[in-house]
Design an enzyme around this catalytic site. Sequence first.
Site, PDB file in Angstrom:
ATOM      1  N   SER A 183      12.606  -9.701  -0.560  1.00 58.99           N
ATOM      2  CA  SER A 183      12.938 -10.866   0.131  1.00 58.99           C
ATOM      3  C   SER A 183      12.437 -10.600   1.703  1.00 58.99           C
ATOM      4  O   SER A 183      11.746  -9.508   1.837  1.00 58.99           O
ATOM      5  CB  SER A 183      14.328 -10.854   0.601  1.00 58.99           C
ATOM      6  N   GLY A 198       0.690  -1.139  -0.128  1.00 62.14           N
ATOM      7  CA  GLY A 198       0.154   0.237  -0.022  1.00 62.14           C
ATOM      8  C   GLY A 198       0.815   1.413  -0.025  1.00 62.14           C
ATOM      9  O   GLY A 198       0.249   2.274  -0.308  1.00 62.14           O
ATOM     10  N   GLY A 222      -0.460  -9.518  -5.922  1.00 54.35           N
ATOM     11  CA  GLY A 222      -0.542  -9.929  -7.183  1.00 54.35           C
ATOM     12  C   GLY A 222      -0.129 -11.469  -7.168  1.00 54.35           C
ATOM     13  O   GLY A 222       0.859 -12.001  -6.494  1.00 54.35           O
ATOM     14  N   HIS A 231      42.092  19.078  -0.748  1.00 58.99           N
ATOM     15  CA  HIS A 231      42.507  19.237   0.651  1.00 58.99           C
ATOM     16  C   HIS A 231      41.797  20.243   1.539  1.00 58.99           C
ATOM     17  O   HIS A 231      41.644  21.508   0.831  1.00 58.99           O
ATOM     18  CB  HIS A 231      44.091  19.425   0.364  1.00 58.99           C
ATOM     19  N   GLU A 263      24.314  -3.165  12.640  1.00 59.55           N
ATOM     20  CA  GLU A 263      23.591  -1.853  12.491  1.00 59.55           C
ATOM     21  C   GLU A 263      22.544  -1.447  13.528  1.00 59.55           C
ATOM     22  O   GLU A 263      22.723  -0.429  14.501  1.00 59.55           O
ATOM     23  CB  GLU A 263      22.987  -1.446  11.184  1.00 59.55           C
ATOM     24  N   ALA A 284      25.653 -11.811  13.302  1.00 61.86           N
ATOM     25  CA  ALA A 284      26.548 -10.528  13.260  1.00 61.86           C
ATOM     26  C   ALA A 284      26.846 -10.347  11.791  1.00 61.86           C
ATOM     27  O   ALA A 284      27.946 -10.007  11.473  1.00 61.86           O
ATOM     28  CB  ALA A 284      27.931 -11.079  13.656  1.00 61.86           C
ATOM     29  N   GLU A 327      26.645 -15.239  17.287  1.00 65.36           N
ATOM     30  CA  GLU A 327      27.108 -15.704  16.040  1.00 65.36           C
ATOM     31  C   GLU A 327      27.371 -17.039  15.819  1.00 65.36           C
ATOM     32  O   GLU A 327      28.473 -17.621  16.601  1.00 65.36           O
ATOM     33  CB  GLU A 327      28.082 -14.427  15.426  1.00 65.36           C
TER      34      GLU A 327
END
Length: 507
Positions: free
Chosen positions: A186, A76, A155, A486, A228, A222, A244
Amino acid sequence: MAMAATLARRRAAALLSPSSKQLYSGAKYSWILSRGFATGSDENDVVIIGGGPGGYVAAIKAAQLGLKTTCIEKRGTLGGTCLNVGCIPSKALLHSSHMYHEAKNSFAHHGIKVSSVEVDVPAMLAQKDKAVGNLTKGIEGLFKKNKVNYVKGYGKFLSPSEVSVDTIDGGNTTVKGKHIIVATGSDVKSLPGITIDEERIVSSTGALALKEVPKRLIVIGAGYIGLEMGSVWGRLGSEVIVVEFAADIVPSMDGEVRKQFQRSLEKQKMKFMLKTKVVSVDTTGSGVKLTLEPSAGGEQTTLEADVVLVSAGRTPFTAGLQLEKIGVETDKIGRILVNEKFATNVPGVYAIGDVIPGPMLAHKAEEDGVACVEYIAGKEGHVDYDLVPGVVYTHPEVASVGKTEEQVKTLGVEYRVGKFPLLANSRAKAIDDAEGLVKIIAEKESDKILGVHIMAPNAGELIHEAALALAYGASSEDIARTCHAHPTMSEALKEAAMATFDKPIHI
């Protein structure tokens, strides 16, 4: 002419590459090259199932190429996982939490005195939601501008040229198309015996909407997403423990950079339990109790948390599309098999993004989408999966493109490595944010760059100079002899290039 020649060379290289997506080929699929557009006012040239980064970009590009286009999206709102519950909201929270962390821990060093700093989680989430809302509306505006028809609903295939859509308002409609692209993305990969309720046991979606800062957050996995989101809540005050199964964090990362990255996260008080698997999860109490054991087997231990984030990767989302009804072939993990033109084994049906092999990244899906509709329109398209940048948006960020040193060793290629630390970069020192390095790997004889790995505050921005260099087969000397402004952190890339083919100046 030069661009056409370049595309032709890349096309030929892609067909010969081991990483090519050429899973179907030969005369049997010659229709891909010759299929014409049928007529009919109620039929689209292109129908796209999925309005995420791959789908909506494909829709806009198709319309720009003069193709009558419809995009179907079940959520939506456009933008898919990335914009709604992924890339964008996570970056909003990463930035907000970094600002809080800086105010609390770094402002005083810069002569800024603040009497007290407090976290307002609802306000932080509201800012995130506002950003998401504005961007999703922006895509709808782009659809209108480019005359893309937008159907809100779920669909599923009726035939290779027809899609039945259960609309979000409770109705149903059939959308017809000469070319149908599956771009459904995914979903979160689940773990056996762990039920995600998005309250105490959360996916990345739930981790973006926690109403308060948990005292202890356990992250299972991990990888990019887990680190994040662990960083977000760790900055805001959570004790973060990452569990992990493998021996390393972010297994795809260059080994040398990975070690520095893990040390950096540990300095930020993130804890790691590597080579550890989750045996069971108990939610009968007020919190969550995990039973753990070594990955290789051994003595079990328990660990308690207020919230557990399941971040064990993602899996292609093709449920309910009725792919089997029209005979679309998939591999053993559910990815749709396509050839180098993104065409499936069913004439007129294509797939892009996370539902096909390749990196599960939004920007890769976007490139897939553009290339796919270019092929449909009779033009040339190309995506080199070996040159898709990857970025972990922690602080410092870690970005890479091309091959790791471990991959180059495996190939048996003779190579040189050039490195430059951020501690020797004047801009990084000036802003008191000098943790990290730039690492370049180049073929020894030709000096052609094979891979670039950056750990720096803005590594995700710096990496694109390297991506462009790799795309055009540049040498480390090419970068080293290019004038860089620089003081900038980009100079660290120049110095690393100098270290690769000769010697750096500032170290």
